[in-house]
Scaffold this active site. Structure first.
Site, PDB file in Angstrom:
ATOM      1  N   ALA A   1     -10.076 -19.530 -29.477  1.00 17.71           N
ATOM      2  CA  ALA A   1     -10.702 -20.859 -29.448  1.00 17.71           C
ATOM      3  C   ALA A   1     -12.185 -20.753 -29.111  1.00 17.71           C
ATOM      4  O   ALA A   1     -13.021 -21.426 -29.730  1.00 17.71           O
ATOM      5  CB  ALA A   1      -9.991 -21.725 -28.410  1.00 17.71           C
TER       6      ALA A   1
ATOM      7  N   GLN B   1      -1.466 -30.320 -23.538  1.00 16.42           N
ATOM      8  CA  GLN B   1      -0.255 -29.959 -22.792  1.00 16.42           C
ATOM      9  C   GLN B   1      -0.663 -29.331 -21.455  1.00 16.42           C
ATOM     10  O   GLN B   1       0.183 -29.076 -20.610  1.00 16.42           O
ATOM     11  CB  GLN B   1       0.568 -28.932 -23.567  1.00 16.42           C
ATOM     12  CG  GLN B   1       1.012 -29.406 -24.933  1.00 16.42           C
ATOM     13  CD  GLN B   1       1.616 -28.270 -25.742  1.00 16.42           C
ATOM     14  OE1 GLN B   1       2.777 -27.920 -25.578  1.00 16.42           O
ATOM     15  NE2 GLN B   1       0.835 -27.670 -26.619  1.00 16.42           N
TER      16      GLN B   1
ATOM     17  N   HIS C   1       1.614 -33.451 -20.029  1.00 12.99           N
ATOM     18  CA  HIS C   1       2.437 -32.796 -18.999  1.00 12.99           C
ATOM     19  C   HIS C   1       1.867 -32.974 -17.594  1.00 12.99           C
ATOM     20  O   HIS C   1       2.157 -32.185 -16.709  1.00 12.99           O
ATOM     21  CB  HIS C   1       2.582 -31.293 -19.322  1.00 12.99           C
ATOM     22  CG  HIS C   1       3.310 -31.057 -20.606  1.00 12.99           C
ATOM     23  ND1 HIS C   1       3.170 -29.891 -21.342  1.00 12.99           N
ATOM     24  CD2 HIS C   1       4.167 -31.832 -21.315  1.00 12.99           C
ATOM     25  CE1 HIS C   1       3.940 -29.963 -22.433  1.00 12.99           C
ATOM     26  NE2 HIS C   1       4.547 -31.134 -22.437  1.00 12.99           N
TER      27      HIS C   1
HETATM   28  C1  BV8 Z   1      11.898 -33.168 -22.137  1.00 12.96           C
HETATM   29  C2  BV8 Z   1       3.675 -28.576 -16.941  1.00 12.96           C
HETATM   30  C3  BV8 Z   1      13.471 -34.766 -22.469  1.00 12.96           C
HETATM   31  C4  BV8 Z   1       4.227 -27.801 -15.793  1.00 12.96           C
HETATM   32  C5  BV8 Z   1       4.976 -27.879 -18.903  1.00 12.96           C
HETATM   33  C6  BV8 Z   1      16.138 -26.259 -26.363  1.00 12.96           C
HETATM   34  C7  BV8 Z   1      15.515 -26.444 -27.589  1.00 12.96           C
HETATM   35  C8  BV8 Z   1      14.432 -27.327 -27.713  1.00 12.96           C
HETATM   36  C9  BV8 Z   1      13.968 -28.049 -26.604  1.00 12.96           C
HETATM   37  C10 BV8 Z   1      14.591 -27.829 -25.403  1.00 12.96           C
HETATM   38  C11 BV8 Z   1      15.662 -26.951 -25.268  1.00 12.96           C
HETATM   39  N1  BV8 Z   1      16.046 -26.953 -23.973  1.00 12.96           N
HETATM   40  C12 BV8 Z   1      15.266 -27.813 -23.296  1.00 12.96           C
HETATM   41  C13 BV8 Z   1      14.385 -28.369 -24.149  1.00 12.96           C
HETATM   42  C14 BV8 Z   1      13.351 -29.382 -23.824  1.00 12.96           C
HETATM   43  C15 BV8 Z   1      12.186 -28.671 -23.134  1.00 12.96           C
HETATM   44  C16 BV8 Z   1      11.620 -27.585 -24.036  1.00 12.96           C
HETATM   45  O1  BV8 Z   1      10.968 -27.867 -25.028  1.00 12.96           O
HETATM   46  N2  BV8 Z   1      11.898 -26.324 -23.653  1.00 12.96           N
HETATM   47  C17 BV8 Z   1      11.393 -25.199 -24.431  1.00 12.96           C
HETATM   48  C18 BV8 Z   1      11.096 -24.040 -23.462  1.00 12.96           C
HETATM   49  C19 BV8 Z   1      12.428 -24.799 -25.471  1.00 12.96           C
HETATM   50  N3  BV8 Z   1      11.173 -29.693 -22.941  1.00 12.96           N
HETATM   51  C20 BV8 Z   1      11.197 -30.411 -21.818  1.00 12.96           C
HETATM   52  O2  BV8 Z   1      11.959 -30.216 -20.898  1.00 12.96           O
HETATM   53  C21 BV8 Z   1      10.208 -31.579 -21.772  1.00 12.96           C
HETATM   54  N4  BV8 Z   1      10.919 -32.745 -21.381  1.00 12.96           N
HETATM   55  O3  BV8 Z   1      12.209 -32.695 -23.199  1.00 12.96           O
HETATM   56  O4  BV8 Z   1      12.542 -34.199 -21.594  1.00 12.96           O
HETATM   57  C22 BV8 Z   1      14.454 -35.489 -21.721  1.00 12.96           C
HETATM   58  C23 BV8 Z   1      15.388 -36.165 -22.461  1.00 12.96           C
HETATM   59  C24 BV8 Z   1      16.321 -36.888 -21.811  1.00 12.96           C
HETATM   60  C25 BV8 Z   1      16.333 -36.929 -20.416  1.00 12.96           C
HETATM   61  C26 BV8 Z   1      15.401 -36.222 -19.672  1.00 12.96           C
HETATM   62  C27 BV8 Z   1      14.458 -35.489 -20.323  1.00 12.96           C
HETATM   63  C28 BV8 Z   1       9.120 -31.317 -20.732  1.00 12.96           C
HETATM   64  C29 BV8 Z   1       8.306 -30.146 -21.153  1.00 12.96           C
HETATM   65  C30 BV8 Z   1       7.095 -30.050 -20.231  1.00 12.96           C
HETATM   66  C31 BV8 Z   1       7.203 -28.822 -19.355  1.00 12.96           C
HETATM   67  N5  BV8 Z   1       5.950 -28.679 -18.576  1.00 12.96           N
HETATM   68  N6  BV8 Z   1       3.826 -27.818 -18.196  1.00 12.96           N
HETATM   69  C32 BV8 Z   1       3.325 -26.665 -15.384  1.00 12.96           C
HETATM   70  O5  BV8 Z   1       2.310 -26.421 -16.085  1.00 12.96           O
HETATM   71  O6  BV8 Z   1       3.648 -26.043 -14.381  1.00 12.96           O
HETATM   72  S1  BV8 Z   1       5.124 -26.943 -20.312  1.00 12.96           S
HETATM   73  C33 BV8 Z   1       4.033 -25.613 -20.257  1.00 12.96           C
HETATM   74  O7  BV8 Z   1       4.544 -24.613 -21.114  1.00 12.96           O
HETATM   75  C34 BV8 Z   1       2.686 -25.933 -20.846  1.00 12.96           C
HETATM   76  O8  BV8 Z   1       2.300 -27.257 -20.569  1.00 12.96           O
HETATM   77  C35 BV8 Z   1       2.826 -25.693 -22.340  1.00 12.96           C
HETATM   78  O9  BV8 Z   1       3.083 -26.887 -23.009  1.00 12.96           O
HETATM   79  C36 BV8 Z   1       4.095 -24.911 -22.432  1.00 12.96           C
HETATM   80  C37 BV8 Z   1       3.919 -23.645 -23.176  1.00 12.96           C
HETATM   81  O10 BV8 Z   1       3.124 -22.710 -22.337  1.00 12.96           O
HETATM   82  P1  BV8 Z   1       2.329 -21.494 -23.060  1.00 12.96           P
HETATM   83  O11 BV8 Z   1       3.230 -20.880 -24.076  1.00 12.96           O
HETATM   84  O12 BV8 Z   1       1.498 -20.612 -22.219  1.00 12.96           O
HETATM   85  O13 BV8 Z   1       1.282 -22.256 -23.711  1.00 12.96           O
HETATM   86  P2  BV8 Z   1       1.335 -22.461 -25.134  1.00 12.96           P
HETATM   87  O14 BV8 Z   1       2.663 -22.867 -25.669  1.00 12.96           O
HETATM   88  O15 BV8 Z   1       0.300 -23.424 -25.271  1.00 12.96           O
HETATM   89  O16 BV8 Z   1       1.091 -20.914 -25.727  1.00 12.96           O
HETATM   90  C38 BV8 Z   1      -0.122 -20.222 -25.480  1.00 12.96           C
HETATM   91  C39 BV8 Z   1      -0.700 -20.030 -26.881  1.00 12.96           C
HETATM   92  O17 BV8 Z   1      -2.077 -19.780 -26.769  1.00 12.96           O
HETATM   93  C40 BV8 Z   1      -0.077 -18.838 -27.598  1.00 12.96           C
HETATM   94  O18 BV8 Z   1       0.307 -19.212 -28.915  1.00 12.96           O
HETATM   95  C41 BV8 Z   1      -1.237 -17.832 -27.667  1.00 12.96           C
HETATM   96  O19 BV8 Z   1      -1.227 -17.082 -28.866  1.00 12.96           O
HETATM   97  C42 BV8 Z   1      -2.427 -18.752 -27.679  1.00 12.96           C
HETATM   98  N7  BV8 Z   1      -3.684 -18.172 -27.180  1.00 12.96           N
HETATM   99  C43 BV8 Z   1      -3.848 -17.175 -26.272  1.00 12.96           C
HETATM  100  N8  BV8 Z   1      -5.183 -16.937 -26.105  1.00 12.96           N
HETATM  101  C44 BV8 Z   1      -5.852 -17.824 -26.899  1.00 12.96           C
HETATM  102  C45 BV8 Z   1      -4.909 -18.607 -27.583  1.00 12.96           C
HETATM  103  N9  BV8 Z   1      -5.264 -19.567 -28.446  1.00 12.96           N
HETATM  104  C46 BV8 Z   1      -6.589 -19.755 -28.663  1.00 12.96           C
HETATM  105  N10 BV8 Z   1      -7.560 -19.045 -28.031  1.00 12.96           N
HETATM  106  C47 BV8 Z   1      -7.226 -18.069 -27.159  1.00 12.96           C
HETATM  107  N11 BV8 Z   1      -8.192 -17.360 -26.547  1.00 12.96           N
END
Ligand code: BV8
Ligand code: ZN
Length: 263
Positions: free
Chosen positions: A254, A112, A130
């Protein structure tokens, strides 16, 4: 001491069990989130934005609406993230995943993350769900932007006018150039998603690292693996939405857990 203590904190039985599952896997799949780049110094979205960006939530900046409303602000956020990324290195977690392919054979690595740290660590089959931070294309006509995003002239403009730097303009249609990342509300690249979904349907073990499993559709992948009869090993120092369904939860960083899986 700290490093050994952390890996030891995780029950060694779980590490051994996970290592055995990976060694016995015939079609492994790895999935990563921002957490795998945390130990390289790249803040995850969960961590409070630092400095200039402290007052913004990523969900408010990483959207097409934010870019249309304030192209300079969003552009400067990505320029800052590119500069930060150029200054950091892949960490032990990225490198362990590259070594894993030598150990169990080549496997698809779905990320991601928009950074290039997996590639720089030597991983080959990286699938960016992404998009990628260093890519740029036209916001309107989608033409790929030929020159480097922050060309010399771009750098001059940024320094000359301080925080007023605006994105460069498309040479074809004059609209603003944008980063080639997937913003909230945007579709994922169809080919990348299709490849990731197919890999999840056929894999026998998914190693899911450093993701809070909150962003869809990426967060669907572990469920697809489980429904198809695969097993899921999660690596995360914190509990996540995936904990209740993962076959094994390795509670650690990790950079410590992944090398221990290869021991
Ligand atoms: C889409 C690029 C469909 C940009 C990113 C309501 C409910 C459900 C879904 C939705 C909703 N409202 C909207 C949605 C859909 C939405 C979504 O899911 N929203 C979420 C917030 C609820 N999704 C979208 O919009 C996607 N598109 O659905 O389109 C559609 C359908 C019809 C028509 C049109 C469209 C697009 C999603 C992509 C967004 N872009 N990134 C940029 O980077 O600037 S997402 C971005 O945030 C990251 O790529 C990552 O995926 C995401 C999460 O970020 P973080 O939380 O920091 O990262 P992560 O989740 O990986 O968490 C960090 C983890 O690491 C933690 O757990 C932590 O404990 C752990 N950690 C910390 N240190 C360590 C560790 N692990 C291991 N070792 C360590 N040392
Ligand atoms: Zn254009």
């Amino acid at each position: 001491r700290g490093q050994i203590a952390d890996a030891a904190k995780v029950k060694t039985g779980d590490i051994r069990k996970a290592a055995k599952m990976l060694a016995a896997s015939r079609r492994a799949l790895v999935m990563t989130g921002a957490g795998i780049s945390a130990e390289s110094g790249i803040p995850t979205f969960r961590d409070a934005q630092s400095g200039l960006w402290a007052k913004y939530r990523p969900e408010d900046l990483a959207t097409p609406e934010a870019f249309q409303r304030n192209p300079g602000l969003v552009w400067r956020w990505y320029q800052q993230r590119r500069r930060d990324l150029r200054r950091v290195q892949p960490n032990a977690g990225h490198k362990a995943l590259a070594r894993l392919a030598e150990r169990i054979g080549s496997y698809p690595l779905v990320t991601q993350n928009v950074d290039d740290l997996h590639e720089r660590a030597g991983s080959e089959r990286v699938i960016h769900l992404h998009g990628e931070l260093f890519g740029t294309h036209c916001f309107e006509c989608l033409a790929p932007c030929s020159e480097e995003a922050d060309t010399a002239e771009e750098k001059d403009r940024a320094t000359a006018t301080g925080s007023e730097a605006m994105p460069p303009r498309c040479v074809h249609c004059g609209a603003f150039i944008r980063p080639s990342v997937v913003w909230f509300g945007e579709m994922l690249p169809a080919a990348a998603w299709a490849e990731a979904e197919a890999a999840a349907q056929r894999c026998d073990v998914l190693l899911c690292i450093g993701t809070s499993s909150l962003v869809y559709p990426a967060a669907h992948l572990p469920g697809i693996v489980l429904e198809a009869g695969g097993q899921v090993v999660q690596v995360n120092p914190e509990p996540t939405a995936l904990d209740t369904r993962a076959t094994i939860n390795l509670r650690g960083k990790a950079g410590e857990i992944l090398p221990a899986l290869l021991d």
